[in-house]
Design a protein around this motif. Structure first.
Motif, PDB file in Angstrom:
ATOM      1  N   ASP A  50      -6.267   2.283  -4.357  1.00  0.00           N
ATOM      2  CA  ASP A  50      -6.013   2.966  -3.082  1.00  0.00           C
ATOM      3  C   ASP A  50      -5.299   2.078  -2.072  1.00  0.00           C
ATOM      4  O   ASP A  50      -5.511   2.193  -0.863  1.00  0.00           O
ATOM      5  CB  ASP A  50      -7.330   3.489  -2.483  1.00  0.00           C
ATOM      6  N   GLY A  51      -4.475   1.193  -2.558  1.00  0.00           N
ATOM      7  CA  GLY A  51      -3.699   0.327  -1.677  1.00  0.00           C
ATOM      8  C   GLY A  51      -2.756  -0.543  -2.487  1.00  0.00           C
ATOM      9  O   GLY A  51      -2.962  -0.771  -3.685  1.00  0.00           O
ATOM     10  N   ARG A  77      -1.882   0.062  -9.792  1.00  0.00           N
ATOM     11  CA  ARG A  77      -2.674   0.650  -8.710  1.00  0.00           C
ATOM     12  C   ARG A  77      -3.387   1.880  -9.263  1.00  0.00           C
ATOM     13  O   ARG A  77      -2.776   2.723  -9.922  1.00  0.00           O
ATOM     14  CB  ARG A  77      -1.781   1.071  -7.546  1.00  0.00           C
ATOM     15  N   GLY A  79      -6.197  -2.131   0.816  1.00  0.00           N
ATOM     16  CA  GLY A  79      -6.241  -2.053  -0.634  1.00  0.00           C
ATOM     17  C   GLY A  79      -7.433  -2.813  -1.205  1.00  0.00           C
ATOM     18  O   GLY A  79      -7.801  -3.882  -0.706  1.00  0.00           O
ATOM     19  N   ARG A 117      -5.046  -4.837   4.657  1.00  0.00           N
ATOM     20  CA  ARG A 117      -4.300  -3.588   4.833  1.00  0.00           C
ATOM     21  C   ARG A 117      -4.997  -2.399   4.156  1.00  0.00           C
ATOM     22  O   ARG A 117      -4.456  -1.290   4.127  1.00  0.00           O
ATOM     23  CB  ARG A 117      -2.876  -3.724   4.288  1.00  0.00           C
ATOM     24  N   SER A 133      -3.097   4.387   1.443  1.00  0.00           N
ATOM     25  CA  SER A 133      -2.431   3.277   2.110  1.00  0.00           C
ATOM     26  C   SER A 133      -1.274   2.730   1.277  1.00  0.00           C
ATOM     27  O   SER A 133      -1.433   2.421   0.087  1.00  0.00           O
ATOM     28  CB  SER A 133      -3.456   2.168   2.383  1.00  0.00           C
ATOM     29  N   ASP A 134      -0.099   2.609   1.919  1.00  0.00           N
ATOM     30  CA  ASP A 134       1.094   1.995   1.303  1.00  0.00           C
ATOM     31  C   ASP A 134       1.469   2.629  -0.035  1.00  0.00           C
ATOM     32  O   ASP A 134       1.973   1.952  -0.940  1.00  0.00           O
ATOM     33  CB  ASP A 134       0.878   0.488   1.107  1.00  0.00           C
TER      34      ASP A 134
END
Length: 341
Positions: free
Chosen positions: A21-22, A30, A11, A9, A41-42
């Protein structure tokens, strides 16, 4: 298998405790390297489930964009470039990457002393290069043929020239690009601007953050404000800043002379493409070219280098690193899972 992996996805996992970054449900922290959408992302999922660490500049920019709830969250943390913080025995440091305001490289020193690094997006030269054993590097200009034969000073000169030429002919000008690139372009041409400046609703909130962090930007109007709407209605010459995502929703842009600020180099010898209708495209990149990428890799001291397949030509870059630098290199391993997060 190294200690750096890429989730399907988007990360990036550095060791056992950090995602970059995910989102990852099994990583308590994170790191957000900068605000560009391909690195977000997310983010909403991370807000509810992870501690998110970033530079102070990135925190301010995100507050400007997502001001509904971020300022009230205790799990959004800013870290300075000399600050080292502990995550379950791993030491994490964020170091500026010269990509955009607030962008950082990430260095993780594992509990056994082994050092992992993530370049994220960067422009060369970088003032302080992370020193690591294992690195994942941005591959935007991974093709050995992607080499600029001009310096950034030439790009700035061409940008100023295009803006001034259109102003002198009485035209309104619209700079179109990603946030970060737009605000920096305004900073560079501000001394030449003698007409009103407006910014699209998604570009406008970042103006204040740039001022706060040392960029003396001129007065800018929100394009949705009554004053800006009056200027547009009366076709008063203006300079407009518009993000790529908003461009198709703003019909008044059609009658402007448009200067597209792209991060990709279209021609190695000239940063400008002129179109028959008077519009232009300028390679106003904030990424290192191939040679800069190779110099960065050498400066890190890494003995293992993974290339990032999310952009550019990761395979060509991995081959060049192995053949030209003699460093073990391949595309970063991807972790595929059907589990949540």
């Amino acid at each position: 298998m190294g200690r750096i992996q890429l989730k399907d996805r988007g990360g990036l996992l550095l060791g056992d405790h950090i995602s970059c970054d995910g989102f990852s449900c099994d990583r308590p922290v994170r790191v957000q390297t900068h605000i560009h959408s391909d690195h977000m992302s997310d983010f909403d999922t991370s807000k509810a489930n992870q501690t998110i660490v970033m530079s102070a500049e990135t925190k301010d920019l995100l507050f400007a964009i997502y001001n509904a709830d971020l300022p009230y969250r205790s799990n959004i943390i800013a870290a300075g470039p000399t600050e080292v913080f502990d995550v379950s025995g791993d030491q994490v440091q964020l170091v500026p990457s010269n990509h955009m305001l607030g962008s950082v490289q990430v260095k993780v020193t594992c509990s056994d002393g082994y050092k992992l690094g993530y370049s994220s997006d960067f422009f060369w030269p970088v003032g302080d290069v992370i020193q690591v054993d294992e690195l994942i590097v941005d591959s935007t200009y991974g093709d050995p043929l992607r080499v600029r034969q001009y310096d950034q000073g030439r790009v700035i000169e061409k940008l100023s020239e295009q803006v001034c030429t259109n102003f002198h002919s009485g035209k309104s000008v619209c700079l179109i690009g990603h946030n970060g690139r737009l605000q920096m372009a305004l900073y560079l041409v501000a001394e030449f601007i003698k007409i009103p400046i407006i910014a699209s609703p998604k570009a406008f909130p970042l103006i204040h953050s740039y001022r706060q962090h040392g960029y003396p930007l001129p007065e800018v109007l929100n394009a949705a404000s009554r004053e800006a709407i009056d200027l547009l209605r009366h076709k008063t010459p203006v300079l407009a800043l518009v993000t790529l995502n908003e461009r198709r929703h703003l019909p008044w842009v059609d009658r402007f002379c448009k200067i597209h600020l792209t991060g990709y180099m279209s021609r190695p010898k000239d940063p400008v493409i002129l179109y028959d209708n008077g519009d232009s495209c300028i390679a106003f990149t904030d990424h290192a070219d191939f040679h800069g990428t190779m110099e960065y890799i050498q400066a890190t001291g890494a003995s293992t280098v993974w290339t990032d397949p999310r952009s550019g030509n990761a395979q060509a870059l991995a081959e060049a690193i192995s053949n030209q630098l003699g460093i073990r290199s391949a595309i970063v391993p991807q972790l595929h899972s059907l589990a949540w997060g």
